[in-house]
Scaffold this motif. Structure first.
Motif, PDB file in Angstrom:
ATOM      1  N   TYR A 177      76.718 -62.770  79.424  1.00  0.00           N
ATOM      2  CA  TYR A 177      75.393 -63.404  79.457  1.00  0.00           C
ATOM      3  C   TYR A 177      74.455 -62.668  80.419  1.00  0.00           C
ATOM      4  CZ  TYR A 177      76.390 -67.604  76.682  1.00  0.00           C
ATOM      5  OH  TYR A 177      76.664 -68.470  75.665  1.00  0.00           O
ATOM      6  N   THR A 178      74.946 -62.319  81.588  1.00  0.00           N
ATOM      7  CA  THR A 178      74.092 -61.640  82.569  1.00  0.00           C
ATOM      8  C   THR A 178      73.717 -60.241  82.093  1.00  0.00           C
ATOM      9  OG1 THR A 178      76.061 -60.891  83.788  1.00  0.00           O
ATOM     10  CG2 THR A 178      75.041 -62.933  84.495  1.00  0.00           C
ATOM     11  N   THR A 179      74.651 -59.568  81.406  1.00  0.00           N
ATOM     12  CA  THR A 179      74.335 -58.261  80.834  1.00  0.00           C
ATOM     13  C   THR A 179      73.247 -58.383  79.778  1.00  0.00           C
ATOM     14  OG1 THR A 179      76.595 -57.478  81.216  1.00  0.00           O
ATOM     15  CG2 THR A 179      75.264 -56.255  79.626  1.00  0.00           C
ATOM     16  N   ALA A 180      73.359 -59.420  78.942  1.00  0.00           N
ATOM     17  CA  ALA A 180      72.338 -59.649  77.914  1.00  0.00           C
ATOM     18  C   ALA A 180      70.981 -59.928  78.540  1.00  0.00           C
ATOM     19  CB  ALA A 180      72.757 -60.816  77.026  1.00  0.00           C
ATOM     20  N   LEU A 181      70.967 -60.656  79.658  1.00  0.00           N
ATOM     21  CA  LEU A 181      69.706 -60.937  80.328  1.00  0.00           C
ATOM     22  C   LEU A 181      69.083 -59.654  80.867  1.00  0.00           C
ATOM     23  CD1 LEU A 181      67.621 -62.913  81.452  1.00  0.00           C
ATOM     24  CD2 LEU A 181      69.055 -63.166  83.483  1.00  0.00           C
ATOM     25  N   SER A 182      69.900 -58.797  81.485  1.00  0.00           N
ATOM     26  CA  SER A 182      69.387 -57.527  82.003  1.00  0.00           C
ATOM     27  C   SER A 182      68.814 -56.668  80.880  1.00  0.00           C
ATOM     28  CB  SER A 182      70.509 -56.768  82.724  1.00  0.00           C
ATOM     29  OG  SER A 182      70.977 -57.497  83.838  1.00  0.00           O
ATOM     30  N   LEU A 183      69.516 -56.608  79.755  1.00  0.00           N
ATOM     31  CA  LEU A 183      69.021 -55.835  78.614  1.00  0.00           C
ATOM     32  C   LEU A 183      67.746 -56.449  78.057  1.00  0.00           C
ATOM     33  CD1 LEU A 183      72.377 -55.040  76.770  1.00  0.00           C
ATOM     34  CD2 LEU A 183      71.021 -53.509  78.212  1.00  0.00           C
ATOM     35  N   ALA A 184      67.652 -57.781  78.084  1.00  0.00           N
ATOM     36  CA  ALA A 184      66.438 -58.446  77.607  1.00  0.00           C
ATOM     37  C   ALA A 184      65.243 -58.098  78.486  1.00  0.00           C
ATOM     38  CB  ALA A 184      66.645 -59.954  77.564  1.00  0.00           C
ATOM     39  N   VAL A 185      65.453 -58.060  79.796  1.00  0.00           N
ATOM     40  CA  VAL A 185      64.366 -57.692  80.719  1.00  0.00           C
ATOM     41  C   VAL A 185      63.905 -56.269  80.452  1.00  0.00           C
ATOM     42  CG1 VAL A 185      63.803 -57.262  83.137  1.00  0.00           C
ATOM     43  CG2 VAL A 185      65.077 -59.310  82.503  1.00  0.00           C
ATOM     44  N   ILE A 186      64.865 -55.365  80.231  1.00  0.00           N
ATOM     45  CA  ILE A 186      64.511 -53.979  79.922  1.00  0.00           C
ATOM     46  C   ILE A 186      63.749 -53.909  78.606  1.00  0.00           C
ATOM     47  CG2 ILE A 186      65.456 -51.705  79.375  1.00  0.00           C
ATOM     48  CD1 ILE A 186      67.782 -52.339  81.252  1.00  0.00           C
ATOM     49  N   GLY A 187      64.219 -54.662  77.603  1.00  0.00           N
ATOM     50  CA  GLY A 187      63.543 -54.662  76.315  1.00  0.00           C
ATOM     51  C   GLY A 187      62.119 -55.189  76.397  1.00  0.00           C
ATOM     52  N   VAL A 188      61.923 -56.263  77.140  1.00  0.00           N
ATOM     53  CA  VAL A 188      60.576 -56.813  77.308  1.00  0.00           C
ATOM     54  C   VAL A 188      59.671 -55.815  78.025  1.00  0.00           C
ATOM     55  CG1 VAL A 188      59.243 -58.606  78.477  1.00  0.00           C
ATOM     56  CG2 VAL A 188      61.323 -59.214  77.246  1.00  0.00           C
ATOM     57  N   SER A 189      60.206 -55.137  79.037  1.00  0.00           N
ATOM     58  CA  SER A 189      59.410 -54.144  79.768  1.00  0.00           C
ATOM     59  C   SER A 189      58.987 -52.995  78.855  1.00  0.00           C
ATOM     60  CB  SER A 189      60.221 -53.603  80.951  1.00  0.00           C
ATOM     61  OG  SER A 189      60.577 -54.647  81.835  1.00  0.00           O
ATOM     62  N   LEU A 190      59.913 -52.499  78.039  1.00  0.00           N
ATOM     63  CA  LEU A 190      59.572 -51.421  77.110  1.00  0.00           C
ATOM     64  C   LEU A 190      58.542 -51.893  76.081  1.00  0.00           C
ATOM     65  CD1 LEU A 190      63.096 -49.830  76.487  1.00  0.00           C
ATOM     66  CD2 LEU A 190      61.238 -48.924  77.891  1.00  0.00           C
ATOM     67  N   ALA A 191      58.694 -53.144  75.624  1.00  0.00           N
ATOM     68  CA  ALA A 191      57.736 -53.687  74.663  1.00  0.00           C
ATOM     69  C   ALA A 191      56.336 -53.780  75.272  1.00  0.00           C
ATOM     70  CB  ALA A 191      58.201 -55.060  74.181  1.00  0.00           C
ATOM     71  N   LEU A 192      56.252 -54.166  76.536  1.00  0.00           N
ATOM     72  CA  LEU A 192      54.952 -54.246  77.203  1.00  0.00           C
ATOM     73  C   LEU A 192      54.318 -52.870  77.345  1.00  0.00           C
ATOM     74  CD1 LEU A 192      55.662 -56.898  79.987  1.00  0.00           C
ATOM     75  CD2 LEU A 192      54.230 -57.177  77.969  1.00  0.00           C
ATOM     76  N   VAL A 193      55.140 -51.865  77.690  1.00  0.00           N
ATOM     77  CA  VAL A 193      54.620 -50.501  77.803  1.00  0.00           C
ATOM     78  C   VAL A 193      54.072 -50.028  76.461  1.00  0.00           C
ATOM     79  CG1 VAL A 193      55.253 -48.099  78.220  1.00  0.00           C
ATOM     80  CG2 VAL A 193      56.084 -49.875  79.747  1.00  0.00           C
ATOM     81  N   LEU A 194      54.832 -50.252  75.389  1.00  0.00           N
ATOM     82  CA  LEU A 194      54.373 -49.847  74.059  1.00  0.00           C
ATOM     83  C   LEU A 194      53.116 -50.610  73.654  1.00  0.00           C
ATOM     84  CD1 LEU A 194      57.808 -49.617  72.190  1.00  0.00           C
ATOM     85  CD2 LEU A 194      56.393 -47.731  73.039  1.00  0.00           C
ATOM     86  N   ALA A 195      53.041 -51.894  74.037  1.00  0.00           N
ATOM     87  CA  ALA A 195      51.862 -52.685  73.710  1.00  0.00           C
ATOM     88  C   ALA A 195      50.620 -52.145  74.432  1.00  0.00           C
ATOM     89  CB  ALA A 195      52.088 -54.146  74.081  1.00  0.00           C
ATOM     90  N   PHE A 196      50.782 -51.746  75.694  1.00  0.00           N
ATOM     91  CA  PHE A 196      49.657 -51.173  76.438  1.00  0.00           C
ATOM     92  C   PHE A 196      49.188 -49.877  75.778  1.00  0.00           C
ATOM     93  CE2 PHE A 196      50.650 -53.875  80.180  1.00  0.00           C
ATOM     94  CZ  PHE A 196      49.354 -54.231  80.513  1.00  0.00           C
ATOM     95  N   ARG A 197      50.151 -49.029  75.417  1.00  0.00           N
ATOM     96  CA  ARG A 197      49.774 -47.753  74.794  1.00  0.00           C
ATOM     97  C   ARG A 197      49.101 -47.970  73.445  1.00  0.00           C
ATOM     98  NH1 ARG A 197      55.119 -43.993  76.124  1.00  0.00           N
ATOM     99  NH2 ARG A 197      54.732 -43.840  78.377  1.00  0.00           N
ATOM    100  N   TRP A 198      49.610 -48.934  72.650  1.00  0.00           N
ATOM    101  CA  TRP A 198      49.009 -49.224  71.357  1.00  0.00           C
ATOM    102  C   TRP A 198      47.585 -49.758  71.531  1.00  0.00           C
ATOM    103  CZ3 TRP A 198      47.343 -53.989  69.429  1.00  0.00           C
ATOM    104  CH2 TRP A 198      46.986 -53.990  68.076  1.00  0.00           C
TER     105      TRP A 198
END
Length: 281
Positions: free
Chosen positions: A246-267
């Motif tokens: 569960y904690t690993t999934a949470l860490s990966l989710a945080v990374i995924g959200v961060s990457l999504a925000l970066v892509l959203a800013f660039r778009w």
């Protein structure tokens, strides 16, 4: 490459890289795999059945530790550290764009915390709080201990960002009548926003997973990594593996959200352009 064939060194390096990846991610996959043990499964291979029993068992009342209390503290502490790291790193990056007295000494003092052993930093902070008669807690002493770990990374990122920042953008904004705050809000922040997301990612994940700097400074109430470490001595079921998954999934989710925000800013920047000339009155 000889006649379209790869050299022996390529295969040797490929094997070395594969072994490195296996060594890096193998333990994580092993823990996740063991979390799917059957109801009668143990802590080691071979697996005794396959089920989601232990993932569901985490949500039942536990006598082995304060799982959800420690999880709540880790999330709150991680968010506090993340916000503080982003704000301080950004403001410090702005300040270091101009030379000021004592800047070099201050920089090396901050970076020195990366050199010192983490356990020494934790022990020193815990001892200082005891000397001052202040009770150690996750929101005070542990918060400070985590900042000694996250702030240097945040500062180094922002220094690299502002070293490449073109001041002509700010000069153009001022020529158009923008105030200092408007220049920061409408010019600087949109440009450095992806980097700030990276700083936030560093701040949260480093704090959420930290053990050494937490161990002597957290006080009586553990964070989740400390609780997991304590549970290793009294847990005899795969519930600890499920919690790790569960904690690993949470860490990966945080990374995924961060990457999504970066892509959203660039778009957004590609589609709408800069908002440097908007909202200035």
């Amino acid at each position: 490459m000889v006649h379209g064939r790869r050299s022996r060194s390529f295969y040797a390096l490929a094997i070395l890289f594969g072994a490195f990846v296996l060594f890096l991610y193998g333990p994580m996959f092993t823990v996740i795999l063991l979390a799917f043990q059957g109801p009668d499964g143990g802590l080691t291979f071979p697996m005794n059945g396959v089920s989601l029993h232990w993932f569901a068992d985490i949500f039942q009342p536990q006598s082995i530790g304060d799982i959800w209390g420690s999880f709540d503290r880790s999330i709150k502490l991680g968010l506090m550290v993340m916000l503080t790291t982003v704000v301080v790193s950004f403001l410090t990056g702005l300040a270091y764009r101009k030379k000021f007295k004592g800047s070099s000494v201050l920089f090396y003092v901050v970076i020195a915390s990366l050199i010192m052993p983490s356990i020494v930093v934790s022990l020193g902070i815990g001892s200082m709080f005891e000397l001052l008669g202040i009770e150690r807690s996750w929101w005070s002493s542990a918060f400070g201990a985590h900042l000694t770990w996250t702030l240097p990374f945040g500062l180094l990122i922002m220094f690299a960002v502002f070293n490449r920042f073109d001041p002509a953008y700010e000069e153009a904004a001022r020529d158009l009548g923008a105030s200092g705050w408007q220049t920061i809000r409408h010019v600087v922040l949109p440009i450095v926003a992806p980097s700030l997301i990276g700083v936030a990612l560093f701040g949260f994940t480093l704090s959420y997973d930290e053990i050494a700097r937490t161990s002597k400074s957290v006080g009586a109430l553990n964070t989740l990594p400390m609780e997991l470490q304590a549970m290793q001595t009294n847990v005899t079921t795969p519930v600890i593996y499920a919690l790790g998954a569960y904690t690993t999934a949470l860490s990966l989710a945080v990374i995924g959200v961060s990457l999504a925000l970066v892509l959203a800013f660039r778009w957004r920047q590609k589609r709408f352009g800069s908002d440097a000339d908007k909202g200035m009155v």
